[in-house]
Motif scaffolding. Structure first.
Motif, mmCIF file in Angstrom:
data_model
loop_
_atom_site.group_PDB
_atom_site.id
_atom_site.type_symbol
_atom_site.label_atom_id
_atom_site.label_comp_id
_atom_site.label_asym_id
_atom_site.label_seq_id
_atom_site.Cartn_x
_atom_site.Cartn_y
_atom_site.Cartn_z
ATOM 1 N N LYS A 5 36.459 15.155 -39.525
ATOM 2 C CA LYS A 5 36.648 13.818 -38.950
ATOM 3 C C LYS A 5 37.827 13.094 -39.600
ATOM 4 O O LYS A 5 38.600 12.418 -38.922
ATOM 5 C CB LYS A 5 35.378 12.983 -39.119
ATOM 6 C CG LYS A 5 35.503 11.579 -38.580
ATOM 7 C CD LYS A 5 34.230 10.791 -38.760
ATOM 8 C CE LYS A 5 34.422 9.376 -38.246
ATOM 9 N NZ LYS A 5 33.229 8.569 -38.397
ATOM 10 N N PHE A 6 37.971 13.259 -40.900
ATOM 11 C CA PHE A 6 39.060 12.603 -41.619
ATOM 12 C C PHE A 6 40.301 13.485 -41.735
ATOM 13 O O PHE A 6 41.199 13.200 -42.524
ATOM 14 C CB PHE A 6 38.585 12.150 -43.007
ATOM 15 C CG PHE A 6 37.680 10.956 -42.941
ATOM 16 C CD1 PHE A 6 38.205 9.678 -42.905
ATOM 17 C CD2 PHE A 6 36.306 11.106 -42.881
ATOM 18 C CE1 PHE A 6 37.377 8.571 -42.827
ATOM 19 C CE2 PHE A 6 35.466 10.009 -42.805
ATOM 20 C CZ PHE A 6 36.000 8.741 -42.778
ATOM 21 N N ARG A 7 40.329 14.546 -40.953
ATOM 22 C CA ARG A 7 41.473 15.462 -40.880
ATOM 23 C C ARG A 7 41.885 16.007 -42.245
ATOM 24 O O ARG A 7 43.058 16.082 -42.576
ATOM 25 C CB ARG A 7 42.656 14.780 -40.199
ATOM 26 C CG ARG A 7 42.360 14.444 -38.767
ATOM 27 C CD ARG A 7 43.566 13.872 -38.080
ATOM 28 N NE ARG A 7 43.227 13.634 -36.689
ATOM 29 C CZ ARG A 7 43.518 12.516 -36.058
ATOM 30 N NH1 ARG A 7 44.169 11.560 -36.663
ATOM 31 N NH2 ARG A 7 43.187 12.361 -34.789
ATOM 32 N N GLN A 8 40.881 16.396 -43.018
ATOM 33 C CA GLN A 8 41.136 16.951 -44.343
ATOM 34 C C GLN A 8 40.951 18.467 -44.375
ATOM 35 O O GLN A 8 41.488 19.126 -45.246
ATOM 36 C CB GLN A 8 40.205 16.300 -45.379
ATOM 37 C CG GLN A 8 40.407 14.812 -45.512
ATOM 38 C CD GLN A 8 41.812 14.470 -45.958
ATOM 39 O OE1 GLN A 8 42.285 14.972 -46.971
ATOM 40 N NE2 GLN A 8 42.497 13.631 -45.197
ATOM 41 N N GLN A 9 40.178 18.996 -43.442
ATOM 42 C CA GLN A 9 39.912 20.440 -43.391
ATOM 43 C C GLN A 9 39.922 20.840 -41.924
ATOM 44 O O GLN A 9 39.132 20.350 -41.137
ATOM 45 C CB GLN A 9 38.540 20.730 -44.016
ATOM 46 C CG GLN A 9 38.187 22.177 -44.162
ATOM 47 C CD GLN A 9 38.628 22.765 -45.485
ATOM 48 O OE1 GLN A 9 38.690 22.078 -46.489
ATOM 49 N NE2 GLN A 9 38.940 24.031 -45.491
ATOM 50 N N HIS A 14 37.092 29.513 -39.622
ATOM 51 C CA HIS A 14 37.191 30.653 -40.525
ATOM 52 C C HIS A 14 36.026 30.734 -41.512
ATOM 53 O O HIS A 14 35.942 31.681 -42.286
ATOM 54 C CB HIS A 14 38.508 30.608 -41.298
ATOM 55 C CG HIS A 14 39.698 30.831 -40.429
ATOM 56 N ND1 HIS A 14 40.533 29.795 -40.056
ATOM 57 C CD2 HIS A 14 40.184 31.946 -39.838
ATOM 58 C CE1 HIS A 14 41.482 30.278 -39.283
ATOM 59 N NE2 HIS A 14 41.296 31.574 -39.137
ATOM 60 N N PHE A 15 35.156 29.740 -41.505
ATOM 61 C CA PHE A 15 34.006 29.758 -42.400
ATOM 62 C C PHE A 15 32.986 30.770 -41.892
ATOM 63 O O PHE A 15 32.881 31.028 -40.696
ATOM 64 C CB PHE A 15 33.372 28.369 -42.479
ATOM 65 C CG PHE A 15 34.105 27.436 -43.405
ATOM 66 C CD1 PHE A 15 33.519 27.018 -44.578
ATOM 67 C CD2 PHE A 15 35.371 26.983 -43.093
ATOM 68 C CE1 PHE A 15 34.190 26.157 -45.446
ATOM 69 C CE2 PHE A 15 36.048 26.131 -43.936
ATOM 70 C CZ PHE A 15 35.463 25.717 -45.121
ATOM 71 N N VAL A 16 32.223 31.338 -42.821
ATOM 72 C CA VAL A 16 31.228 32.357 -42.492
ATOM 73 C C VAL A 16 29.853 31.696 -42.439
ATOM 74 O O VAL A 16 29.435 31.053 -43.400
ATOM 75 C CB VAL A 16 31.232 33.486 -43.548
ATOM 76 C CG1 VAL A 16 30.220 34.552 -43.200
ATOM 77 C CG2 VAL A 16 32.625 34.075 -43.690
ATOM 78 N N SER A 26 32.830 32.495 -50.473
ATOM 79 C CA SER A 26 34.032 32.461 -49.640
ATOM 80 C C SER A 26 34.221 31.075 -49.023
ATOM 81 O O SER A 26 35.327 30.526 -49.032
ATOM 82 C CB SER A 26 33.926 33.518 -48.540
ATOM 83 O OG SER A 26 34.985 33.393 -47.634
ATOM 84 N N ASN A 27 33.163 30.513 -48.504
ATOM 85 C CA ASN A 27 33.230 29.179 -47.904
ATOM 86 C C ASN A 27 33.594 28.120 -48.940
ATOM 87 O O ASN A 27 34.391 27.225 -48.674
ATOM 88 C CB ASN A 27 31.908 28.818 -47.230
ATOM 89 C CG ASN A 27 31.649 29.640 -45.995
ATOM 90 O OD1 ASN A 27 32.553 30.238 -45.429
ATOM 91 N ND2 ASN A 27 30.400 29.694 -45.577
#
Length: 86
Positions: A5-9, A14-16, A26-27
């Motif tokens: 929402k805050f455009r940080q990620q 690609h998260f599992v 990994s995450n």
């Protein structure tokens, strides 16, 4: 969701979505640079506590994330106010 929402990620695709230790690690490694950029320090003990599901561990990170996003909002509001004054 908050980081998106805050455009940080922007790489959540690609998260599992698994509960294995490897997937969690990994995450978390994927989140680490974003948290660091927001000024949130997470120790190895804290990350292990979250990955092991210890009570309150994720809540503490969520609180730090809330405070960091509030700082972002204040910074954005402050720069918008300065631009209007100029």
């Amino acid at each position: 969701e908050v980081l998106h929402k805050f455009r940080q990620q922007d790489d959540f695709d690609h998260f599992v979505n698994k509960s294995s230790y490897e997937a969690k690690l990994s995450n978390f490694k994927r989140l680490e640079p974003t948290l660091k950029a927001l000024g949130i320090r997470v120790t190895a003990a804290q990350s292990n506590a979250m990955m092991n599901g210890e009570r309150g561990a994720s809540l503490r990170l969520l609180y730090q994330l809330k405070m960091a996003t509030e700082r972002l909002l204040l910074a954005c509001d402050g720069s918008a106010t300065q631009q209007k004054a100029a």
